[in-house]
Design a protein around this motif. Structure first.
Motif, short mmCIF file in Angstrom:
data_model
loop_
_atom_site.label_atom_id
_atom_site.label_comp_id
_atom_site.label_asym_id
_atom_site.label_seq_id
_atom_site.Cartn_x
_atom_site.Cartn_y
_atom_site.Cartn_z
N TYR A 1 0.83 -1.21 0.00
CA TYR A 1 0.00 0.00 0.00
C TYR A 1 0.86 1.25 0.00
CZ TYR A 1 -3.66 -3.24 1.46
OH TYR A 1 -4.54 -4.30 1.51
N VAL A 2 0.34 2.29 -0.67
CA VAL A 2 0.84 3.65 -0.49
C VAL A 2 -0.29 4.43 0.17
CG1 VAL A 2 1.65 5.76 -1.60
CG2 VAL A 2 2.39 3.53 -2.47
N VAL A 3 -0.02 4.98 1.35
CA VAL A 3 -1.01 5.74 2.11
C VAL A 3 -0.56 7.19 2.13
CG1 VAL A 3 -2.19 5.93 4.33
CG2 VAL A 3 -1.32 3.71 3.56
N TYR A 4 -1.42 8.12 1.70
CA TYR A 4 -0.95 9.51 1.61
C TYR A 4 -2.04 10.49 2.00
CZ TYR A 4 -3.11 9.53 -3.11
OH TYR A 4 -3.98 9.45 -4.17
N ASP A 5 -1.62 11.69 2.37
CA ASP A 5 -2.60 12.68 2.82
C ASP A 5 -3.25 13.41 1.66
OD1 ASP A 5 -0.29 14.11 2.23
OD2 ASP A 5 -0.20 15.17 4.15
N GLN A 6 -2.43 13.80 0.67
CA GLN A 6 -3.00 14.54 -0.48
C GLN A 6 -1.95 14.56 -1.59
OE1 GLN A 6 -3.51 18.17 1.74
NE2 GLN A 6 -1.61 19.03 0.94
N PRO A 7 -2.36 14.74 -2.86
CA PRO A 7 -1.37 14.89 -3.92
C PRO A 7 -0.41 16.03 -3.58
CG PRO A 7 -3.58 14.63 -4.85
CD PRO A 7 -3.76 14.79 -3.36
N GLY A 8 0.87 15.78 -3.80
CA GLY A 8 1.87 16.78 -3.42
C GLY A 8 2.25 16.71 -1.95
N GLY A 9 1.65 15.78 -1.21
CA GLY A 9 1.85 15.69 0.23
C GLY A 9 2.83 14.59 0.62
N ARG A 10 2.50 13.90 1.68
CA ARG A 10 3.41 12.92 2.28
C ARG A 10 2.79 11.52 2.23
NH1 ARG A 10 8.24 15.47 4.45
NH2 ARG A 10 7.81 17.59 3.88
N CYS A 11 3.65 10.50 2.17
CA CYS A 11 3.12 9.13 2.12
C CYS A 11 3.92 8.18 2.98
CB CYS A 11 3.09 8.60 0.68
SG CYS A 11 4.70 8.18 0.00
N ALA A 12 3.28 7.06 3.28
CA ALA A 12 3.95 5.89 3.85
C ALA A 12 3.72 4.73 2.90
CB ALA A 12 3.39 5.55 5.23
N ILE A 13 4.74 3.89 2.78
CA ILE A 13 4.63 2.66 1.99
C ILE A 13 4.54 1.51 2.99
CG2 ILE A 13 5.84 1.15 0.37
CD1 ILE A 13 7.38 3.73 -0.55
N GLU B 1 7.66 9.43 3.75
CA GLU B 1 8.08 9.59 5.16
C GLU B 1 8.53 8.26 5.75
OE1 GLU B 1 7.70 12.30 7.35
OE2 GLU B 1 5.92 13.44 6.75
N TRP B 2 7.75 7.21 5.45
CA TRP B 2 7.96 5.93 6.12
C TRP B 2 7.88 4.78 5.12
CZ3 TRP B 2 9.56 5.86 10.97
CH2 TRP B 2 9.26 6.94 11.81
N ILE B 3 8.70 3.76 5.35
CA ILE B 3 8.57 2.48 4.65
C ILE B 3 8.36 1.46 5.76
CG2 ILE B 3 9.64 0.84 3.08
CD1 ILE B 3 11.35 3.25 2.04
N LEU B 4 7.13 1.03 5.91
CA LEU B 4 6.72 0.24 7.07
C LEU B 4 6.56 -1.23 6.72
CD1 LEU B 4 3.86 2.68 8.23
CD2 LEU B 4 6.21 2.57 9.12
N GLU B 5 7.06 -2.08 7.59
CA GLU B 5 6.79 -3.51 7.47
C GLU B 5 5.83 -3.90 8.59
OE1 GLU B 5 7.87 -5.21 4.99
OE2 GLU B 5 9.77 -4.34 4.36
N THR B 6 4.86 -4.76 8.27
CA THR B 6 4.02 -5.29 9.35
C THR B 6 4.75 -6.38 10.12
OG1 THR B 6 2.97 -6.79 7.76
CG2 THR B 6 1.81 -4.72 8.24
N HIS B 7 5.69 -7.07 9.45
CA HIS B 7 6.50 -8.11 10.10
C HIS B 7 7.60 -8.54 9.13
CE1 HIS B 7 3.52 -10.31 7.73
NE2 HIS B 7 4.23 -11.42 7.83
N GLU C 1 2.47 3.53 19.66
CA GLU C 1 3.22 4.67 19.11
C GLU C 1 2.44 5.30 17.95
OE1 GLU C 1 7.31 3.63 18.56
OE2 GLU C 1 7.74 5.43 17.37
N VAL C 2 2.53 6.59 17.82
CA VAL C 2 1.79 7.29 16.75
C VAL C 2 2.79 7.91 15.77
CG1 VAL C 2 0.17 9.16 16.23
CG2 VAL C 2 -0.16 7.74 18.27
N LEU C 3 2.62 7.58 14.49
CA LEU C 3 3.47 8.12 13.43
C LEU C 3 2.75 9.24 12.72
CD1 LEU C 3 4.41 4.77 11.65
CD2 LEU C 3 5.76 6.02 13.33
N THR C 4 3.52 10.17 12.18
CA THR C 4 2.93 11.23 11.37
C THR C 4 3.25 10.97 9.90
OG1 THR C 4 3.30 12.73 13.19
CG2 THR C 4 2.88 13.74 11.05
N ILE C 5 2.21 11.06 9.07
CA ILE C 5 2.38 10.97 7.61
C ILE C 5 1.75 12.25 7.06
CG2 ILE C 5 1.97 9.59 5.54
CD1 ILE C 5 1.12 7.26 7.58
N GLY C 6 2.52 13.34 7.01
CA GLY C 6 1.95 14.63 6.62
C GLY C 6 0.82 15.01 7.57
#
Ligand SMILES: [Fe+2]
Length: 286
Positions: free
Chosen positions: A18-30, A64-70, A128-133
């Motif tokens: 997944y790519v999760v993002y706030d808005q075009p031109g904004g920030r994302c996490a993979i 911002e982030w490249i996250l693994e669930t495991h 823990e709370v992460l910020t993605i934009g």
């Protein structure tokens, strides 16, 4: 604010990134990106990961982030490749050293491999709370499939990793080293206690013949119709079912290559003096 979510389904391993993002031109996490790997030639390629990069470039997103669930056992992570190309910090659960220690023994890795989690940029703790934009994502510790699994709750969406599958497929296996069906049940109930309208995003879909790939469902749908853990299934019933089913499952095809790379945050083992990186195959051990 609702997150924007783009899913990328890898038909070879049945993995959804997944790519999760706030808005075009904004920030994302993979989340849970895949590196293509041909086991016949032991050759990696980046066609799948490059699709994520193309999407991120097209939307002008900063990673911002490249996250693994495991630490996955069914596909090699492209986290290290994406980090080189896009930036961003890699992260996984803070219990990952337990998994690293287990596989350091299995693969008899030398002193160059230190099982302290430091090959990831950041280790995440429950709550823990992460910020993605403009978005926030809360970490939910959901062990059982492995001792270090996380789910990520981003506003009304939860990326559940290998806990639940789509309702007609049930749940993830709990028989890998350090896996525990009882812990998995408790983790799943934690997810199913979220509000019924919560959207749940799977890490895998194994395509039953009756339908095409699906990866999104809700807490309400899982509670009614998940074949392993719908409401009314007790912990003991689940453990008996999960344990019996796990005895029938073959090891994943890419278990041995995947784990060796994924415990290194997607980096290949160090080059040997001939400039080649090697994976190890233990005989009669797994
Ligand atoms: Fe997994």
């Amino acid at each position: 604010m609702k997150p924007n979510i783009e899913a990328f389904f890898d038909p070879v391993t049945g993995t959804v990134s997944y790519v999760v993002y706030d808005q075009p031109g904004g920030r994302c996490a993979i989340i849970d990106p895949v590196l293509d790997y041909d086991p016949k030639a032991s050759r990696t390629s980046t066609g799948g990961a490059d699709k994520l990069i193309a999407f991120i470039m097209d939307k002008r997103l900063t990673t911002e982030w490249i996250l693994e669930t495991h630490a996955h056992a069914d596909h090699i992570s492209s986290a290290a490749y994406l980090r080189r190309k896009l930036g961003g910090k890699t992260a996984i659960g803070k219990e990952i050293p337990e998994v690293q220690q287990t596989f350091k023994k299995i693969f008899n890795l030398g002193p160059e491999f230190v099982p302290d989690g430091k090959n990831f940029d950041h280790l995440l703790a429950d709550g823990e709370v992460l910020t993605i934009g403009k978005l926030t994502a809360k970490v939910i510790f959901t062990p059982g499939h492995t001792p270090a699994d996380l789910s990520y709750q981003c506003e009304d969406a939860v990326f559940v990793g290998d806990t639940l599958f789509m309702p007609d497929l049930g749940t993830a296996r709990a028989d890998f080293p350090g896996g525990d069906a009882r812990r998995l049940f408790r983790s799943i109930r934690k997810l199913l206690d979220l509000p019924p309208e919560t959207r749940l995003f799977m890490c895998h879909d194994y395509l039953p013949p009756s339908r095409g790939p699906r990866w999104e469902t809700t807490v309400a749908e899982q509670r009614v119709s998940n074949i392993h853990v719908h409401d009314g299934v007790s912990e003991d019933e689940f453990v008996a079912l999960r344990t019996a089913r796990d005895r029938t499952l073959a090891m994943p095809t890419l278990l041995l290559p995947s784990v060796q790379v994924n415990i290194r945050a997607g980096q290949m083992p160090p080059l040997e003096e001939n400039g080649v990186s090697y994976l190890k195959i233990p005989l009669n051990l797994i």
